[in-house]
Design a protein around this motif. Structure first.
Motif, PDB file in Angstrom:
ATOM      1  N   TYR A  32       0.808  -1.214   0.000  1.00 51.98           N
ATOM      2  CA  TYR A  32       0.000   0.000   0.000  1.00 51.98           C
ATOM      3  C   TYR A  32       0.840   1.262   0.000  1.00 51.98           C
ATOM      4  CZ  TYR A  32      -4.016  -2.927   0.986  1.00 51.98           C
ATOM      5  OH  TYR A  32      -5.011  -3.875   0.903  1.00 51.98           O
ATOM      6  N   VAL A  33       0.291   2.271  -0.640  1.00 52.89           N
ATOM      7  CA  VAL A  33       0.764   3.626  -0.451  1.00 52.89           C
ATOM      8  C   VAL A  33       0.235   4.108   0.902  1.00 52.89           C
ATOM      9  CG1 VAL A  33       0.741   5.973  -1.349  1.00 52.89           C
ATOM     10  CG2 VAL A  33       0.711   4.030  -2.929  1.00 52.89           C
ATOM     11  N   MET A  34       1.089   4.733   1.682  1.00 54.38           N
ATOM     12  CA  MET A  34       0.687   5.252   2.978  1.00 54.38           C
ATOM     13  C   MET A  34       0.730   6.769   2.956  1.00 54.38           C
ATOM     14  SD  MET A  34      -0.030   2.496   4.558  1.00 54.38           S
ATOM     15  CE  MET A  34      -0.414   3.269   6.131  1.00 54.38           C
ATOM     16  N   GLY A  35      -0.238   7.374   3.599  1.00 51.93           N
ATOM     17  CA  GLY A  35      -0.303   8.821   3.590  1.00 51.93           C
ATOM     18  C   GLY A  35      -0.791   9.399   4.895  1.00 51.93           C
ATOM     19  N   TRP A  36      -0.547  10.686   5.043  1.00 50.47           N
ATOM     20  CA  TRP A  36      -1.054  11.457   6.164  1.00 50.47           C
ATOM     21  C   TRP A  36      -1.854  12.630   5.637  1.00 50.47           C
ATOM     22  CZ3 TRP A  36      -0.823   9.961  11.151  1.00 50.47           C
ATOM     23  CH2 TRP A  36       0.120   8.990  11.497  1.00 50.47           C
ATOM     24  N   PHE A  37      -2.974  12.882   6.276  1.00 47.83           N
ATOM     25  CA  PHE A  37      -3.843  13.999   5.955  1.00 47.83           C
ATOM     26  C   PHE A  37      -4.185  14.734   7.241  1.00 47.83           C
ATOM     27  CE2 PHE A  37      -4.220  10.946   2.629  1.00 47.83           C
ATOM     28  CZ  PHE A  37      -4.523  11.639   1.467  1.00 47.83           C
ATOM     29  N   ARG A  38      -4.675  15.945   7.095  1.00 40.86           N
ATOM     30  CA  ARG A  38      -5.107  16.684   8.278  1.00 40.86           C
ATOM     31  C   ARG A  38      -6.343  17.502   7.962  1.00 40.86           C
ATOM     32  NH1 ARG A  38      -0.014  20.921   8.934  1.00 40.86           N
ATOM     33  NH2 ARG A  38      -0.571  22.344   7.224  1.00 40.86           N
ATOM     34  N   LEU A  46      -6.997  17.762   4.083  1.00 35.25           N
ATOM     35  CA  LEU A  46      -5.939  18.093   3.147  1.00 35.25           C
ATOM     36  C   LEU A  46      -4.787  17.105   3.225  1.00 35.25           C
ATOM     37  CD1 LEU A  46      -5.709  21.958   3.709  1.00 35.25           C
ATOM     38  CD2 LEU A  46      -7.010  20.735   1.963  1.00 35.25           C
ATOM     39  N   PHE A  47      -4.182  16.876   2.090  1.00 38.50           N
ATOM     40  CA  PHE A  47      -3.015  16.010   1.995  1.00 38.50           C
ATOM     41  C   PHE A  47      -1.822  16.626   2.707  1.00 38.50           C
ATOM     42  CE2 PHE A  47       0.958  15.138  -0.288  1.00 38.50           C
ATOM     43  CZ  PHE A  47       1.025  13.755  -0.179  1.00 38.50           C
ATOM     44  N   VAL A  48      -1.079  15.796   3.429  1.00 35.01           N
ATOM     45  CA  VAL A  48       0.122  16.236   4.127  1.00 35.01           C
ATOM     46  C   VAL A  48       1.370  15.570   3.554  1.00 35.01           C
ATOM     47  CG1 VAL A  48       1.355  16.277   6.330  1.00 35.01           C
ATOM     48  CG2 VAL A  48      -1.110  16.759   6.253  1.00 35.01           C
ATOM     49  N   ALA A  49       1.370  14.244   3.489  1.00 31.69           N
ATOM     50  CA  ALA A  49       2.553  13.517   3.048  1.00 31.69           C
ATOM     51  C   ALA A  49       2.168  12.113   2.630  1.00 31.69           C
ATOM     52  CB  ALA A  49       3.609  13.456   4.154  1.00 31.69           C
ATOM     53  N   SER A  50       2.995  11.497   1.805  1.00 32.32           N
ATOM     54  CA  SER A  50       2.769  10.109   1.420  1.00 32.32           C
ATOM     55  C   SER A  50       4.084   9.378   1.244  1.00 32.32           C
ATOM     56  CB  SER A  50       1.934  10.009   0.142  1.00 32.32           C
ATOM     57  OG  SER A  50       2.643  10.509  -0.979  1.00 32.32           O
ATOM     58  N   TRP A  51       4.002   8.069   1.415  1.00 34.78           N
ATOM     59  CA  TRP A  51       5.130   7.166   1.191  1.00 34.78           C
ATOM     60  C   TRP A  51       4.679   6.097   0.215  1.00 34.78           C
ATOM     61  CZ3 TRP A  51       5.693   1.966   1.450  1.00 34.78           C
ATOM     62  CH2 TRP A  51       7.005   1.453   1.437  1.00 34.78           C
ATOM     63  N   SER A  52       5.474   5.889  -0.831  1.00 33.51           N
ATOM     64  CA  SER A  52       5.155   4.884  -1.832  1.00 33.51           C
ATOM     65  C   SER A  52       6.443   4.271  -2.343  1.00 33.51           C
ATOM     66  CB  SER A  52       4.364   5.498  -2.980  1.00 33.51           C
ATOM     67  OG  SER A  52       4.071   4.537  -3.978  1.00 33.51           O
ATOM     68  N   GLY A  53       6.700   3.031  -1.930  1.00 32.42           N
ATOM     69  CA  GLY A  53       7.883   2.328  -2.391  1.00 32.42           C
ATOM     70  C   GLY A  53       9.181   3.057  -2.107  1.00 32.42           C
ATOM     71  N   GLY A  54       9.219   3.779  -1.005  1.00 31.14           N
ATOM     72  CA  GLY A  54      10.408   4.515  -0.635  1.00 31.14           C
ATOM     73  C   GLY A  54      10.432   5.945  -1.125  1.00 31.14           C
ATOM     74  N   SER A  55       9.526   6.291  -2.013  1.00 30.99           N
ATOM     75  CA  SER A  55       9.415   7.664  -2.492  1.00 30.99           C
ATOM     76  C   SER A  55       8.437   8.430  -1.617  1.00 30.99           C
ATOM     77  CB  SER A  55       8.947   7.698  -3.944  1.00 30.99           C
ATOM     78  OG  SER A  55       9.881   7.078  -4.798  1.00 30.99           O
ATOM     79  N   LYS A  63       6.803  20.963   3.834  1.00 29.33           N
ATOM     80  CA  LYS A  63       8.121  20.595   3.325  1.00 29.33           C
ATOM     81  C   LYS A  63       9.231  21.181   4.186  1.00 29.33           C
ATOM     82  CE  LYS A  63       7.056  19.917  -1.571  1.00 29.33           C
ATOM     83  NZ  LYS A  63       7.225  20.446  -2.947  1.00 29.33           N
ATOM     84  N   GLY A  64      10.199  20.343   4.504  1.00 25.35           N
ATOM     85  CA  GLY A  64      11.314  20.769   5.323  1.00 25.35           C
ATOM     86  C   GLY A  64      11.049  20.686   6.809  1.00 25.35           C
ATOM     87  N   ARG A  65       9.807  20.432   7.201  1.00 25.72           N
ATOM     88  CA  ARG A  65       9.455  20.354   8.615  1.00 25.72           C
ATOM     89  C   ARG A  65       8.943  18.973   9.019  1.00 25.72           C
ATOM     90  NH1 ARG A  65       5.428  23.191  10.606  1.00 25.72           N
ATOM     91  NH2 ARG A  65       4.251  23.338   8.643  1.00 25.72           N
ATOM     92  N   PHE A  66       8.201  18.326   8.135  1.00 23.49           N
ATOM     93  CA  PHE A  66       7.619  17.018   8.428  1.00 23.49           C
ATOM     94  C   PHE A  66       8.341  15.940   7.637  1.00 23.49           C
ATOM     95  CE2 PHE A  66       2.993  18.463   9.520  1.00 23.49           C
ATOM     96  CZ  PHE A  66       3.495  19.360  10.436  1.00 23.49           C
ATOM     97  N   THR A  67       8.406  14.745   8.214  1.00 27.78           N
ATOM     98  CA  THR A  67       9.018  13.610   7.548  1.00 27.78           C
ATOM     99  C   THR A  67       8.156  12.372   7.739  1.00 27.78           C
ATOM    100  OG1 THR A  67      11.246  14.488   7.953  1.00 27.78           O
ATOM    101  CG2 THR A  67      11.072  12.175   7.329  1.00 27.78           C
ATOM    102  N   ILE A  68       7.821  11.719   6.646  1.00 28.14           N
ATOM    103  CA  ILE A  68       7.114  10.450   6.715  1.00 28.14           C
ATOM    104  C   ILE A  68       8.132   9.323   6.605  1.00 28.14           C
ATOM    105  CG2 ILE A  68       6.634  10.428   4.227  1.00 28.14           C
ATOM    106  CD1 ILE A  68       3.977   9.007   4.875  1.00 28.14           C
ATOM    107  N   SER A  69       7.973   8.299   7.416  1.00 23.62           N
ATOM    108  CA  SER A  69       8.900   7.174   7.410  1.00 23.62           C
ATOM    109  C   SER A  69       8.153   5.912   7.823  1.00 23.62           C
ATOM    110  CB  SER A  69      10.086   7.425   8.340  1.00 23.62           C
ATOM    111  OG  SER A  69       9.653   7.576   9.679  1.00 23.62           O
ATOM    112  N   ARG A  70       8.827   4.793   7.712  1.00 23.19           N
ATOM    113  CA  ARG A  70       8.201   3.540   8.110  1.00 23.19           C
ATOM    114  C   ARG A  70       9.188   2.635   8.824  1.00 23.19           C
ATOM    115  NH1 ARG A  70       7.447  -0.746   3.111  1.00 23.19           N
ATOM    116  NH2 ARG A  70       9.670  -0.910   2.552  1.00 23.19           N
TER     117      ARG A  70
END
Length: 119
Positions: A32-38, A46-55, A63-70
């Motif tokens: 799955y693609v994983m994402g964060w919204f608020r 609203l969309f915040v961030a997403s992770w898809s296959g390492g991208s 940008k520059g303040r939040f980081t998505i990781s797994r």
């Protein structure tokens, strides 16, 4: 089916940090693609961030303040939130989706967790 359980959030002062967690169960995490919204009070989600296959992709506002990781061992996705601003105050939701071509469909959602940033 995917079940998403969130933790983290809370009240912090401007400039502070929080880490949100989203634990996934059901189908394999990597499928799955994983994402964060608020969603702020009275506003749309609203969309915040997403992770898809390492991208990763981030909204301009974070940008520059939040980081998505797994963490694969824990089957958990995180949102590290630094340099928080009052305008970051919102209910934050994690989501899981599927990507076909350039389109991501967000099919599963966590329960949400409140982040409040004081000035």
């Amino acid at each position: 089916q995917v079940q998403l359980v969130q933790s983290g959030g809370g009240l912090v002062q401007a400039g502070g940090s929080l880490r949100l967690s989203c634990a996934a169960s059901g189908r394999p995490f990597s499928n799955y693609v994983m994402g964060w919204f608020r969603q702020a009070s009275g506003k749309g989600r609203l969309f915040v961030a997403s992770w898809s296959g390492g991208s990763t992709v981030y909204a301009d506002s974070v940008k520059g303040r939040f980081t998505i990781s797994r963490d694969n061992a824990k089957n958990t996705v995180y949102l590290q939130m630094n340099s928080l601003k009052p305008e970051d105050t919102a209910n934050y939701y994690c989501a899981a989706g599927t990507k076909a071509g350039i389109t991501t469909t967000w099919n599963y959602w966590g329960q949400g967790t409140q982040v409040t940033v004081s000035s």
